[in-house]
Write a protein that holds these residues in place. Sequence first.
Motif, PDB file in Angstrom:
ATOM      1  N   GLU A   9       2.472   3.085 -26.870  1.00  0.00           N
ATOM      2  CA  GLU A   9       1.272   3.748 -27.376  1.00  0.00           C
ATOM      3  C   GLU A   9       1.610   5.035 -28.122  1.00  0.00           C
ATOM      4  O   GLU A   9       0.853   5.471 -28.981  1.00  0.00           O
ATOM      5  CB  GLU A   9       0.306   4.041 -26.226  1.00  0.00           C
ATOM      6  CG  GLU A   9      -0.332   2.795 -25.630  1.00  0.00           C
ATOM      7  CD  GLU A   9      -1.108   2.004 -26.676  1.00  0.00           C
ATOM      8  OE1 GLU A   9      -2.241   2.416 -27.002  1.00  0.00           O
ATOM      9  OE2 GLU A   9      -0.577   0.981 -27.170  1.00  0.00           O
ATOM     10  N   LEU A  41      -6.066   7.785 -27.343  1.00  0.00           N
ATOM     11  CA  LEU A  41      -6.215   8.889 -26.399  1.00  0.00           C
ATOM     12  C   LEU A  41      -7.269   8.590 -25.341  1.00  0.00           C
ATOM     13  O   LEU A  41      -7.067   8.868 -24.151  1.00  0.00           O
ATOM     14  CB  LEU A  41      -6.577  10.173 -27.149  1.00  0.00           C
ATOM     15  CG  LEU A  41      -5.443  10.823 -27.941  1.00  0.00           C
ATOM     16  CD1 LEU A  41      -5.980  11.921 -28.849  1.00  0.00           C
ATOM     17  CD2 LEU A  41      -4.378  11.390 -27.003  1.00  0.00           C
ATOM     18  N   GLU A  42      -8.388   8.005 -25.745  1.00  0.00           N
ATOM     19  CA  GLU A  42      -9.449   7.719 -24.783  1.00  0.00           C
ATOM     20  C   GLU A  42      -9.056   6.621 -23.806  1.00  0.00           C
ATOM     21  O   GLU A  42      -9.580   6.564 -22.692  1.00  0.00           O
ATOM     22  CB  GLU A  42     -10.729   7.341 -25.529  1.00  0.00           C
ATOM     23  CG  GLU A  42     -11.372   8.536 -26.228  1.00  0.00           C
ATOM     24  CD  GLU A  42     -12.618   8.168 -27.015  1.00  0.00           C
ATOM     25  OE1 GLU A  42     -12.801   6.956 -27.299  1.00  0.00           O
ATOM     26  OE2 GLU A  42     -13.403   9.089 -27.339  1.00  0.00           O
ATOM     27  N   ARG A  81      -6.195   6.470 -22.426  1.00  0.00           N
ATOM     28  CA  ARG A  81      -5.314   7.128 -21.445  1.00  0.00           C
ATOM     29  C   ARG A  81      -6.122   8.236 -20.780  1.00  0.00           C
ATOM     30  O   ARG A  81      -6.285   9.305 -21.350  1.00  0.00           O
ATOM     31  CB  ARG A  81      -4.084   7.695 -22.140  1.00  0.00           C
ATOM     32  CG  ARG A  81      -3.030   8.333 -21.227  1.00  0.00           C
ATOM     33  CD  ARG A  81      -2.227   7.315 -20.458  1.00  0.00           C
ATOM     34  NE  ARG A  81      -1.624   6.275 -21.272  1.00  0.00           N
ATOM     35  CZ  ARG A  81      -0.437   6.380 -21.882  1.00  0.00           C
ATOM     36  NH1 ARG A  81       0.278   7.487 -21.774  1.00  0.00           N
ATOM     37  NH2 ARG A  81       0.038   5.371 -22.585  1.00  0.00           N
ATOM     38  N   GLU A  93      -7.580  11.409 -18.761  1.00  0.00           N
ATOM     39  CA  GLU A  93      -7.011  12.739 -18.543  1.00  0.00           C
ATOM     40  C   GLU A  93      -6.183  12.775 -17.258  1.00  0.00           C
ATOM     41  O   GLU A  93      -5.136  13.402 -17.208  1.00  0.00           O
ATOM     42  CB  GLU A  93      -8.140  13.767 -18.447  1.00  0.00           C
ATOM     43  CG  GLU A  93      -8.559  14.347 -19.761  1.00  0.00           C
ATOM     44  CD  GLU A  93      -7.651  15.490 -20.206  1.00  0.00           C
ATOM     45  OE1 GLU A  93      -7.230  15.454 -21.376  1.00  0.00           O
ATOM     46  OE2 GLU A  93      -7.368  16.383 -19.397  1.00  0.00           O
ATOM     47  N   ASP A 137      -2.539  11.974 -17.594  1.00  0.00           N
ATOM     48  CA  ASP A 137      -1.715  12.891 -18.381  1.00  0.00           C
ATOM     49  C   ASP A 137      -1.490  12.372 -19.803  1.00  0.00           C
ATOM     50  O   ASP A 137      -0.667  11.489 -20.041  1.00  0.00           O
ATOM     51  CB  ASP A 137      -0.368  13.152 -17.693  1.00  0.00           C
ATOM     52  CG  ASP A 137       0.421  14.269 -18.350  1.00  0.00           C
ATOM     53  OD1 ASP A 137       0.003  14.762 -19.405  1.00  0.00           O
ATOM     54  OD2 ASP A 137       1.461  14.671 -17.793  1.00  0.00           O
ATOM     55  N   ARG A 138      -2.228  12.950 -20.723  1.00  0.00           N
ATOM     56  CA  ARG A 138      -2.147  12.555 -22.129  1.00  0.00           C
ATOM     57  C   ARG A 138      -1.089  13.340 -22.908  1.00  0.00           C
ATOM     58  O   ARG A 138      -1.016  13.252 -24.138  1.00  0.00           O
ATOM     59  CB  ARG A 138      -3.496  12.800 -22.809  1.00  0.00           C
ATOM     60  CG  ARG A 138      -4.631  11.908 -22.335  1.00  0.00           C
ATOM     61  CD  ARG A 138      -5.946  12.414 -22.885  1.00  0.00           C
ATOM     62  NE  ARG A 138      -7.040  11.471 -22.680  1.00  0.00           N
ATOM     63  CZ  ARG A 138      -8.319  11.762 -22.856  1.00  0.00           C
ATOM     64  NH1 ARG A 138      -8.676  12.983 -23.235  1.00  0.00           N
ATOM     65  NH2 ARG A 138      -9.247  10.859 -22.643  1.00  0.00           N
ATOM     66  N   THR A 139      -0.256  14.105 -22.230  1.00  0.00           N
ATOM     67  CA  THR A 139       0.628  15.053 -22.894  1.00  0.00           C
ATOM     68  C   THR A 139       1.472  14.427 -24.001  1.00  0.00           C
ATOM     69  O   THR A 139       1.506  14.927 -25.128  1.00  0.00           O
ATOM     70  CB  THR A 139       1.547  15.737 -21.867  1.00  0.00           C
ATOM     71  OG1 THR A 139       0.744  16.373 -20.881  1.00  0.00           O
ATOM     72  CG2 THR A 139       2.435  16.767 -22.541  1.00  0.00           C
ATOM     73  N   LEU A 197       1.149  11.649 -25.647  1.00  0.00           N
ATOM     74  CA  LEU A 197       0.344  11.145 -26.754  1.00  0.00           C
ATOM     75  C   LEU A 197      -0.130  12.284 -27.642  1.00  0.00           C
ATOM     76  O   LEU A 197      -0.109  12.187 -28.875  1.00  0.00           O
ATOM     77  CB  LEU A 197      -0.852  10.363 -26.214  1.00  0.00           C
ATOM     78  CG  LEU A 197      -0.539   9.074 -25.445  1.00  0.00           C
ATOM     79  CD1 LEU A 197      -1.820   8.470 -24.887  1.00  0.00           C
ATOM     80  CD2 LEU A 197       0.176   8.064 -26.340  1.00  0.00           C
ATOM     81  N   LEU A 198      -0.561  13.369 -27.017  1.00  0.00           N
ATOM     82  CA  LEU A 198      -1.032  14.519 -27.796  1.00  0.00           C
ATOM     83  C   LEU A 198       0.093  15.120 -28.630  1.00  0.00           C
ATOM     84  O   LEU A 198      -0.098  15.475 -29.795  1.00  0.00           O
ATOM     85  CB  LEU A 198      -1.622  15.575 -26.862  1.00  0.00           C
ATOM     86  CG  LEU A 198      -2.985  15.231 -26.260  1.00  0.00           C
ATOM     87  CD1 LEU A 198      -3.328  16.197 -25.131  1.00  0.00           C
ATOM     88  CD2 LEU A 198      -4.069  15.264 -27.337  1.00  0.00           C
ATOM     89  N   TRP A 202     -11.348  18.801 -18.035  1.00  0.00           N
ATOM     90  CA  TRP A 202     -10.110  18.368 -18.678  1.00  0.00           C
ATOM     91  C   TRP A 202      -8.973  19.369 -18.458  1.00  0.00           C
ATOM     92  O   TRP A 202      -9.159  20.584 -18.536  1.00  0.00           O
ATOM     93  CB  TRP A 202     -10.318  18.205 -20.177  1.00  0.00           C
ATOM     94  CG  TRP A 202     -11.027  16.931 -20.551  1.00  0.00           C
ATOM     95  CD1 TRP A 202     -11.669  16.062 -19.723  1.00  0.00           C
ATOM     96  CD2 TRP A 202     -11.161  16.403 -21.877  1.00  0.00           C
ATOM     97  NE1 TRP A 202     -12.210  15.028 -20.435  1.00  0.00           N
ATOM     98  CE2 TRP A 202     -11.916  15.203 -21.762  1.00  0.00           C
ATOM     99  CE3 TRP A 202     -10.740  16.827 -23.134  1.00  0.00           C
ATOM    100  CZ2 TRP A 202     -12.230  14.427 -22.880  1.00  0.00           C
ATOM    101  CZ3 TRP A 202     -11.072  16.053 -24.243  1.00  0.00           C
ATOM    102  CH2 TRP A 202     -11.800  14.859 -24.114  1.00  0.00           C
ATOM    103  N   SER A 247      -6.022  19.053 -20.409  1.00  0.00           N
ATOM    104  CA  SER A 247      -5.275  19.185 -21.670  1.00  0.00           C
ATOM    105  C   SER A 247      -5.522  20.493 -22.424  1.00  0.00           C
ATOM    106  O   SER A 247      -4.566  21.090 -22.936  1.00  0.00           O
ATOM    107  CB  SER A 247      -5.578  18.005 -22.591  1.00  0.00           C
ATOM    108  OG  SER A 247      -5.107  16.806 -22.039  1.00  0.00           O
TER     109      SER A 247
END
Length: 325
Positions: free
Chosen positions: A30, A50-51, A53, A55, A58-60, A62-63, A142, A144
């Motif tokens: 991803e 992102l949605e 995955r 919060e 941990d979306r780190t 991807l972000l 959140w 993030s």
Amino acid sequence: MALVRAWGRTLGRWAGREDAAVVKDSGDPEVARIREAAEAGDWPTVRAVLEARPEAADRTELLWAVGDTAGVEQWMPRVLEAEPDTALPRVVAGIRYITFAWEARTGALAEHVSRDQFRVFHARLRDAERWLYEAAEREPGWASPWYGLQITGRGLEVGQTVARRRFEAVVRRSPQHRGAHQQQLQQVCQKWGGSHEEMHAFARDSAFGAPGGTLLGGLVPDAHIEQWLMLDRGADTAYMRTPEVLESLRRAADHSYRHPGFRQETGWLNTVNSFALAFSLAADQGAARECFELLAGRVTKSPWQYLNADRPADVYRKMRSAAGR
């Protein structure tokens, strides 16, 4: 640091087995997908990845895949304008502007960064802070946005008290947020105004305060590598080979990747690679070999780039060979 430079030169000329390579995107498909979408300016796909995955997961990574993509700053303003009440575009814009800020500053030492570079650096970080705070207001649960604010805070030198509050804001929402703990480890290390003692205490408390099998165990080798980097040649080797360092690494390994609860989830490769380097520097070849067997040739850029920024896989191969693997 002298040893780092010397090894970097030596290992840059080393040619070993070809069955080890730097893993792109930490093995998460991803990450590649979202980066391609970011490069194409495809916000619907970026948002969908992102949605998908949560919060809590941990979306780190991807972000950061979006944040590290050049050109995102050119199309994100249109998204922000089109979605004025939505948090996600503001998180993405904030993370992108963190990287965008460091692109202006460059990785040079402060004395080699011009006044104009610092001006742009700070202006972009302030933009990032504004969007991250807006995201936090729209989605109070959140983690993030607060994770991003940890990084902007260090660049803007908000001080240890504010930095600690931002870290605590993340872990209230996501107690085992790996990225937040790594950022706070940097915040309390000596080069950012902390101390070796504070850094190691934070690493121990975080690792052993978490359930067995946690990726936070990787903070312990990270802290030892951080101190090793600060020492002169000779003193660095002596430090890593002290019984106290070796014992702390073994205890952390038992609580982390050796624990029955350990799962090969996002970020596990980074954790085991850190242990592999730390055990290699500590001359515990048996423990290092165990790590190399688990990794099976999957190399993450960090921490091997400390020895050779251009060819981290060469360092990995050299250390693996020394461990008899």
